[in-house]
Design a protein around this motif. Sequence first.
Motif, PDB file in Angstrom:
ATOM      1  N   THR A  23       0.927  -1.030  -0.011  1.00 44.19           N
ATOM      2  CA  THR A  23      -0.174   0.065   0.038  1.00 44.19           C
ATOM      3  C   THR A  23       0.739   1.515   0.023  1.00 44.19           C
ATOM      4  N   LYS A  24       0.179   2.542  -0.413  1.00 47.55           N
ATOM      5  CA  LYS A  24       0.928   3.632  -0.078  1.00 47.55           C
ATOM      6  C   LYS A  24       0.159   4.326   0.901  1.00 47.55           C
ATOM      7  N   TYR A  25      -0.899   3.645   1.363  1.00 43.00           N
ATOM      8  CA  TYR A  25      -1.844   4.201   2.567  1.00 43.00           C
ATOM      9  C   TYR A  25      -1.294   3.512   3.798  1.00 43.00           C
ATOM     10  N   THR A  66       0.083  -1.037  -7.452  1.00 41.27           N
ATOM     11  CA  THR A  66      -0.147  -1.731  -6.144  1.00 41.27           C
ATOM     12  C   THR A  66      -0.676  -3.119  -6.362  1.00 41.27           C
ATOM     13  N   GLU A  67      -1.785  -3.175  -7.407  1.00 45.51           N
ATOM     14  CA  GLU A  67      -2.625  -4.315  -7.545  1.00 45.51           C
ATOM     15  C   GLU A  67      -1.884  -5.460  -8.129  1.00 45.51           C
ATOM     16  N   GLY A  68      -0.520  -5.051  -8.725  1.00 51.37           N
ATOM     17  CA  GLY A  68      -0.018  -6.235  -9.183  1.00 51.37           C
ATOM     18  C   GLY A  68       0.952  -7.045  -8.138  1.00 51.37           C
ATOM     19  N   VAL A 119      -3.843  -2.809  -0.103  1.00 53.42           N
ATOM     20  CA  VAL A 119      -5.079  -1.749   0.368  1.00 53.42           C
ATOM     21  C   VAL A 119      -4.574  -0.577  -0.642  1.00 53.42           C
ATOM     22  N   ASP A 120      -5.689  -0.408  -1.391  1.00 54.59           N
ATOM     23  CA  ASP A 120      -5.579   0.992  -2.632  1.00 54.59           C
ATOM     24  C   ASP A 120      -6.644   1.537  -2.880  1.00 54.59           C
ATOM     25  N   ILE A 121      -6.666   2.446  -3.654  1.00 58.43           N
ATOM     26  CA  ILE A 121      -7.931   3.121  -4.093  1.00 58.43           C
ATOM     27  C   ILE A 121      -8.587   2.668  -5.196  1.00 58.43           C
ATOM     28  N   THR A 122      -9.948   2.438  -5.360  1.00 58.36           N
ATOM     29  CA  THR A 122     -10.651   2.081  -6.599  1.00 58.36           C
ATOM     30  C   THR A 122     -11.597   2.782  -6.744  1.00 58.36           C
ATOM     31  N   SER A 123     -12.121   2.948  -8.063  1.00 57.27           N
ATOM     32  CA  SER A 123     -13.373   3.836  -8.564  1.00 57.27           C
ATOM     33  C   SER A 123     -14.219   3.062  -9.289  1.00 57.27           C
ATOM     34  N   THR A 124     -13.848   2.445 -10.450  1.00 57.63           N
ATOM     35  CA  THR A 124     -14.611   1.689 -11.157  1.00 57.63           C
ATOM     36  C   THR A 124     -14.551   0.089 -10.503  1.00 57.63           C
ATOM     37  N   GLY A 125     -13.487  -0.200 -10.090  1.00 63.67           N
ATOM     38  CA  GLY A 125     -13.003  -1.464  -9.693  1.00 63.67           C
ATOM     39  C   GLY A 125     -12.233  -2.509 -10.805  1.00 63.67           C
ATOM     40  N   SER A 126     -12.246  -1.736 -11.912  1.00 64.52           N
ATOM     41  CA  SER A 126     -11.825  -2.723 -13.135  1.00 64.52           C
ATOM     42  C   SER A 126     -10.279  -3.086 -12.895  1.00 64.52           C
ATOM     43  N   THR A 127      -9.505  -1.996 -12.363  1.00 61.37           N
ATOM     44  CA  THR A 127      -7.930  -2.680 -12.057  1.00 61.37           C
ATOM     45  C   THR A 127      -7.999  -3.856 -10.895  1.00 61.37           C
ATOM     46  N   LEU A 128      -8.684  -3.679 -10.218  1.00 60.04           N
ATOM     47  CA  LEU A 128      -8.754  -5.128  -9.103  1.00 60.04           C
ATOM     48  C   LEU A 128      -9.229  -6.204  -9.923  1.00 60.04           C
TER      49      LEU A 128
END
Length: 231
Positions: free
Chosen positions: A136-138, A164-166, A177-186
Amino acid sequence: MTVTIALPSKGRMKDDALAIFERAGMPISAVGNDRSYRGRVEGWDNVEIAFLSASEISRELGNGTVDFGVTGEDLMREGFSEVDKRVEFCARLGFGHADVVVAVPEIWLDVDTMADLGDVAADFRARHGRRLAIATKYWRLTQQFFSSQHGIQLYRIVESLGATEGAPASGSADIIVDITSTGSTLRANHLKVLQDGVILHSQACLVRARKDSHAEEAVVQAIIEAVRAAL
Ligand SMILES: Nc1ncnc2c1ncn2[C@@H]1O[C@H](COP(=O)(O)OP(=O)(O)OP(=O)(O)O)[C@@H](O)[C@H]1O
Ligand SMILES: O=P(O)(O)OC[C@H]1O[C@H](OP(=O)(O)OP(=O)(O)O)[C@H](O)[C@@H]1O
């Protein structure tokens, strides 16, 4: 006194912030050319605009080197421990929505909640010879959420400055722990958000640095009221 408002210098956050100030009757123009990092507000001679990156804006607000700023709540809460003592969140602006979440590999079929994750963390060393690693960066929000809110103490934070997701797939961490908006990267990285794993619903906010001098400045209250009226 000149009041400084820091606004995002690029991207959608910039466009959305400028649109709100326009609606608030505070039209902003760049000083010099479009690439300038200074701006002015027509009709508000004692207000100046500084265009900065979202993370710089949160830092300058926390240090009190600007009076107001538009930035993400996540960046403010991550940057400073007792943030509400340093700044006032004057308005949520309705853009820049993103959630800070706990996500684990989809193949962890038995792990759907923070309680499940607590069980995994407790067993992790015995099973794998090391602590559960969180990329995470958080790190501040992660520590508060895991240790203070969920009583999970056995983990290690691996600082991540990007992609981070990688981390779980590459083996540098187990979960993120990361930021998500659409969820597509997750989804693309086969990660799932835990049911109670939303640490913060963030969005862009108008934030004021708490300064004693603001009490005597009518323009400070006028800015807050103008922006609120534009929402
Ligand atoms: N999909 C998203 N991905 C990343 N940040 C988002 C997203 N949606 C909204 N945001 C918000 O945008 C803000 C970060 O913006 P930005 O990436 O421009 O900041 P920065 O880190 O200062 O920029 P830079 O990466 O150029 O240093 C955060 O408050 C974050 O919550
Ligand atoms: O849920 P989604 O819509 O797929 O968005 C999530 C992605 O967006 C952010 O990256 P971005 O490159 O925007 O910012 P960052 O480099 O500051 O993390 C974040 O780190 C995720 O990788």
